[in-house]
Design a protein around this motif. Structure first.
Motif, mmCIF file in Angstrom:
data_model
loop_
_atom_site.group_PDB
_atom_site.id
_atom_site.type_symbol
_atom_site.label_atom_id
_atom_site.label_comp_id
_atom_site.label_asym_id
_atom_site.label_seq_id
_atom_site.Cartn_x
_atom_site.Cartn_y
_atom_site.Cartn_z
ATOM 1 N N ALA A 185 0.827 -1.210 0.000
ATOM 2 C CA ALA A 185 0.000 0.000 0.000
ATOM 3 C C ALA A 185 0.861 1.260 0.000
ATOM 4 N N LYS A 186 2.060 1.187 0.595
ATOM 5 C CA LYS A 186 2.950 2.346 0.608
ATOM 6 C C LYS A 186 3.427 2.707 -0.788
ATOM 7 N N ALA A 187 3.362 1.748 -1.709
ATOM 8 C CA ALA A 187 3.732 2.006 -3.106
ATOM 9 C C ALA A 187 2.496 2.213 -3.980
ATOM 10 N N GLY A 188 1.320 2.369 -3.350
ATOM 11 C CA GLY A 188 0.093 2.597 -4.100
ATOM 12 C C GLY A 188 -0.523 1.353 -4.698
ATOM 13 N N ILE A 189 -0.119 0.177 -4.211
ATOM 14 C CA ILE A 189 -0.646 -1.095 -4.718
ATOM 15 C C ILE A 189 -1.646 -1.633 -3.699
ATOM 16 N N VAL A 190 -2.863 -1.886 -4.146
ATOM 17 C CA VAL A 190 -3.917 -2.358 -3.255
ATOM 18 C C VAL A 190 -4.168 -3.843 -3.519
ATOM 19 N N VAL A 218 -4.716 -4.307 -13.438
ATOM 20 C CA VAL A 218 -3.672 -5.295 -13.663
ATOM 21 C C VAL A 218 -2.657 -5.268 -12.525
ATOM 22 N N ARG A 219 -2.309 -4.066 -12.080
ATOM 23 C CA ARG A 219 -1.341 -3.915 -10.990
ATOM 24 C C ARG A 219 -1.831 -4.593 -9.710
ATOM 25 N N ASP A 220 -3.044 -4.274 -9.288
ATOM 26 C CA ASP A 220 -3.559 -4.786 -8.014
ATOM 27 C C ASP A 220 -3.869 -6.280 -8.079
ATOM 28 N N ALA A 221 -4.500 -6.711 -9.172
ATOM 29 C CA ALA A 221 -4.828 -8.137 -9.299
ATOM 30 C C ALA A 221 -3.559 -8.975 -9.393
ATOM 31 N N MET A 245 -9.532 -11.540 -9.227
ATOM 32 C CA MET A 245 -9.774 -10.625 -10.347
ATOM 33 C C MET A 245 -11.205 -10.097 -10.318
ATOM 34 N N VAL A 246 -12.171 -10.957 -10.021
ATOM 35 C CA VAL A 246 -13.572 -10.518 -9.956
ATOM 36 C C VAL A 246 -13.750 -9.496 -8.837
ATOM 37 N N TRP A 247 -13.137 -9.749 -7.683
ATOM 38 C CA TRP A 247 -13.242 -8.830 -6.548
ATOM 39 C C TRP A 247 -12.742 -7.434 -6.916
ATOM 40 N N ARG A 248 -11.662 -7.381 -7.700
ATOM 41 C CA ARG A 248 -11.045 -6.099 -8.053
ATOM 42 C C ARG A 248 -11.825 -5.342 -9.133
ATOM 43 N N LEU A 249 -12.758 -6.024 -9.813
ATOM 44 C CA LEU A 249 -13.514 -5.385 -10.895
ATOM 45 C C LEU A 249 -14.270 -4.146 -10.434
#
Length: 290
Positions: A73-78, A127-130, A115-119
């Motif tokens: 999260a500190k790098a903006g990735i969830v 793409v980054r978060d999934a 992937m569905v959750w991140r939709l």
């Protein structure tokens, strides 16, 4: 020279003492105490009620995932935390009570669920978060499946002991030799404190631990202990370097501060999860179940 400058100079540690502190790199008494406590928990769960160790693995990897999620999260990735945690935990339980195929199906469904959750959060960063979520699932829970597969054997507790002892011995041998003799950095751009002298210490202690545990705990051949020891040292070192690179990329020193003297739980799990698949492979094919 001003009086405060003289006072500061007088209070400063001796050069040799400061060098020892910097080379040690951790609070040794706290590290030993925490390590002993974790060891007692592992032994108790393994030999008092074997199934309880599955719960220990599920909780440990869940905490590791939480630390990774905070670091990312500190790098903006969830990271899609809930589906990865749920699916990964199911993978571990399926690997122990079912078969490898069951765990594989659980992983496939977790990848889709992630992937569905991140939709719902839209296309920006999808793409980054999934990808980060699937990476964490593979890095932690897929590796953890091999731990519970070792446990599922009739002599599973002793297989876990052999796997953990070889890995911990590698860490202890490398730490001691590195502090005492370390002069030649192994990978200065990734982990400046790792040295070739430390790696040699890891090999010597790791091989000795592998021979003792395989021969006397599993009644296996002594040479299998050498194979396990060398493999544990190599994979533990690669696992540690990989996590160091992750932390450098994210701009953090430790994954957390949960364990005094160690950092975060992931700072202890990095070696174990890297060794687990290779340890399972060696013990499964080279050591008969006793």
């Amino acid at each position: 020279m001003r009086s405060e400058d003289v006072s500061a100079a007088a209070d400063a540690p001796e050069p040799k003492e400061a060098e020892k502190q910097s080379r040690a790199g951790r609070n040794l008494p706290a590290a030993v105490g925490v390590g002993a406590g974790l060891g007692a928990l592992v032994i108790a769960s393994l030999f008092l009620f074997k199934d309880a160790f599955v719960a220990v693995v599920v909780v440990a990897l869940g905490v590791g995932l939480w630390e990774l999620a905070r670091a990312f999260a500190k790098a903006g990735i969830v990271i899609p935390f809930l589906p990865v945690l749920t699916g990964g935990s199911i993978m571990l339980v399926a690997g122990y009570y079912g078969e490898m195929e069951t765990a594989a199906v659980a992983m496939a469904l977790t990848v889709l669920g992630t992937m569905v959750w991140r939709l719902s959060d839209g296309a920006d960063g999808f793409v980054r978060d999934a990808s980060a979520g699937i990476f964490c699932l593979s890095y932690l829970h897929l590796m953890g499946v091999f731990v519970v597969l070792m446990l599922a054997e009739d002599d599973g507790p002793w297989r876990i002991v052999a796997f953990i002892v070889a890995t911990v011995a590698s860490d202890i041998g490398g730490y001691a030799a590195g502090v005492l003799f370390g002069k030649h950095p192994m990978a200065p751009t990734i982990s400046p404190k790792k040295s070739w002298e430390g790696f040699t210490g890891s090999l010597l202690v790791g091989i000795a631990a592998g021979i003792l545990t395989v021969r006397y705990a599993l009644d296996g051949e002594w040479w299998v202990g050498i194979v396990l020891g060398i493999s544990a040292v190599v994979m533990a070192t690669l696992g540690d370097l990989s996590e160091s690179l992750i932390k450098r990329d994210l701009g953090i020193k430790d994954m957390g501060d949960l364990l005094p003297g160690h950092g975060g739980l992931m700072d202890r799990l990095d070696s174990l999860i890297a060794v687990a698949p290779v340890a399972w492979l060696i013990l499964h094919f080279l050591v008969d179940v006793s």
